[in-house]
Design an enzyme around this catalytic site. Sequence first.
Site, PDB file in Angstrom:
ATOM      1  N   ASP A 100       0.867  -1.168   0.000  1.00 23.09           N
ATOM      2  CA  ASP A 100       0.000   0.000   0.000  1.00 23.09           C
ATOM      3  C   ASP A 100       0.912   1.229   0.000  1.00 23.09           C
ATOM      4  OD1 ASP A 100      -2.263   1.631   0.511  1.00 23.09           O
ATOM      5  OD2 ASP A 100      -3.144   0.056   1.763  1.00 23.09           O
ATOM      6  N   ASP A 202      -3.054   4.644  -2.511  1.00 24.57           N
ATOM      7  CA  ASP A 202      -4.066   5.286  -1.675  1.00 24.57           C
ATOM      8  C   ASP A 202      -4.449   6.638  -2.290  1.00 24.57           C
ATOM      9  OD1 ASP A 202      -5.233   5.080   1.181  1.00 24.57           O
ATOM     10  OD2 ASP A 202      -4.408   7.106   1.171  1.00 24.57           O
ATOM     11  N   GLU A 262      -6.781   3.385  -5.631  1.00 25.71           N
ATOM     12  CA  GLU A 262      -8.014   3.753  -4.921  1.00 25.71           C
ATOM     13  C   GLU A 262      -8.404   5.159  -5.368  1.00 25.71           C
ATOM     14  OE1 GLU A 262      -9.660   4.438  -0.373  1.00 25.71           O
ATOM     15  OE2 GLU A 262      -7.766   5.290  -1.011  1.00 25.71           O
ATOM     16  N   HIS A 322     -10.764  -2.339   4.623  1.00 31.56           N
ATOM     17  CA  HIS A 322     -10.536  -1.837   5.982  1.00 31.56           C
ATOM     18  C   HIS A 322     -11.299  -0.543   6.284  1.00 31.56           C
ATOM     19  CE1 HIS A 322      -7.999   0.345   3.282  1.00 31.56           C
ATOM     20  NE2 HIS A 322      -7.767   1.243   4.220  1.00 31.56           N
ATOM     21  N   ASP A 323     -12.087  -0.056   5.330  1.00 31.17           N
ATOM     22  CA  ASP A 323     -12.829   1.192   5.536  1.00 31.17           C
ATOM     23  C   ASP A 323     -14.344   0.984   5.582  1.00 31.17           C
ATOM     24  OD1 ASP A 323     -10.505   2.786   5.421  1.00 31.17           O
ATOM     25  OD2 ASP A 323     -10.618   2.983   3.243  1.00 31.17           O
TER      26      ASP A 323
HETATM   27  C1  NOJ Z   1      -7.946   5.776   2.123  1.00 30.40           C
HETATM   28  C2  NOJ Z   1      -7.628   4.640   3.033  1.00 30.40           C
HETATM   29  O1  NOJ Z   1      -8.234   3.474   2.555  1.00 30.40           O
HETATM   30  C3  NOJ Z   1      -8.098   5.038   4.415  1.00 30.40           C
HETATM   31  O2  NOJ Z   1      -8.014   3.969   5.315  1.00 30.40           O
HETATM   32  C4  NOJ Z   1      -7.270   6.210   4.874  1.00 30.40           C
HETATM   33  O3  NOJ Z   1      -7.767   6.676   6.114  1.00 30.40           O
HETATM   34  C5  NOJ Z   1      -7.319   7.356   3.870  1.00 30.40           C
HETATM   35  N1  NOJ Z   1      -7.165   6.900   2.512  1.00 30.40           N
HETATM   36  C6  NOJ Z   1      -6.229   8.346   4.130  1.00 30.40           C
HETATM   37  O4  NOJ Z   1      -4.980   7.786   3.787  1.00 30.40           O
END
Ligand code: NOJ
Length: 534
Positions: A100, A202, A262, A322-323
Amino acid sequence: MKHSFSWWRNGIIYQIYPRSFKDTTQNGLGDLNGVAQKLDYLAELGIDAIWLSPIYPSPDVDFGYDVADYFDIDPRFGTLSDFDNLVTQAHQRNIHIILDLVLNHTSDQHQWFKEALKSKDNPYHDWYLWQDPSAAGGSPNNWYAHFGGPAWEYVPSLNQYYYHMFCKEQPDLNWRNPEVKETMLNVFRFWLNREVDGFRLDVFNMYYKHKNFPDNPHKPIGRRPFDRQDHLYDVSQEEMFPLLREIRGILDSYENRYVVGETFLADSEHASRYIGPGLLHAGFDYGFANSKWQASQFSSAIETWDSLHPEPKWPNYFLNNHDTPRSATRFKSDEADNRCKLLAAMHLTLRGTPFLYYGEEIGMRDIRLKPWEIQDPVGKRYWFAGQGRDGCRSPMQWNDSVHAGFSKAKPWLPVHPNYVSRNVSTQEKDPGSLLNFYKEIIALRKQFDALNSGTIKLIPSNDQFILSYLRIYKNQTIFVILNFNKRKVTYNLSGALLETQWKVLFSQHFERDSDINNSAVELEGYETLLLIGH
Ligand code: NOJ
């Protein structure tokens, strides 16, 4: 003839949130040796690559997504030599490693930012986005941070503001500074030289902001001030395209490397613009994360994302990360796994790379925390709205021993109380478990090119609870029929489907005849039925 198997196209990618996977140092946090220890488990599951959420030194304001050094491993996770060992061990099992990369912002504890704060003349000052107060005094413009509050943080000693899209402890980098860009490109090279196979970027479409920092236009509707703006100037600037080409050029100078991005604040159509030859290999789409339990919603998410990926593009799909609250929690509150099985069957039989999230294969549910137990910065700010992300980050449930076999010490987040019965060891022994279901479908996906490489054709159904599609590769055709209803339904084969002789390739119901002799096929509640043409 079998086609050649490409790990990222035909294979399966498994996301690990390292601090929650396996602790070998007994500090309550998972680590790299823990991942290495579980490689045999992952190989047996049948995955082809691991995406590791950030493992770099971090003060953990955003649990690793605030990086304090891009060229090292957080000592709590191990050392660079542990990392090299993990890569070697994974490669021996044909498992690839994806890192990542969080390159939009650093931690405020990064040495670069500490220097940047010292003075306007410091060589690192321009590595971040600084603006003077507006003419009227106050914030330079109307931009907000995604994690709440204004995006600009005032530094009295400099009489300037710096910009951050996430927490104020995550200052955004100035990608227009050539030294920043070169250093970031060296991050790719550094890890590629350590034999890493790919990267997950990210919020990559945020690297550039409009160079003049104009106000974003207002939008009438939205929950928070952030949502009531049209984010024209703080994300998705055109400069990202030449940069992606450069990044891809670096990757392509190595063998068989991969990059998935992402995309932030973008719909499916916009996200797909970054994917293709010379750009990203893949991007994420939120179609499944936003779907309700309706066959039609999944079907339209597939139709949208698939049609945005004509050859040579190749889609991917995720149910969990994870979000996001876990799919087992989104779609079911009790302990039954019927819905999880149906989703697994769908996910693993689509045209596109499945991204699994650790614990999905045993149906882990979200943990529930008391407000004072919350760790996630988003959760802390929006706890009253249930917005936190800790729920889906609880320790992996390996067995029924103390702390679910994750650690002997108290874990950083509580283990779900259902670990006593819901764990890897128990499910391994139960032929009807979700884990064994995953293994079976993954094995079929490996075995049949129609499943791992074929085209997809969605078949409209006479029943609103049915999702059905054909997967076709050369002269191999597999017909997937999924019943989203808890009750029996009758599925009527019609048109050209009646001209094929169908044989059952997979069903949970052993009493099924192996040939389909009737145009009306009965499906049990939540049944997965895979037929093969012959
Ligand atoms: C996206 C990530 O998936 C998330 O977990 C993170 O808090 C934010 N970007 C900031 O890096």
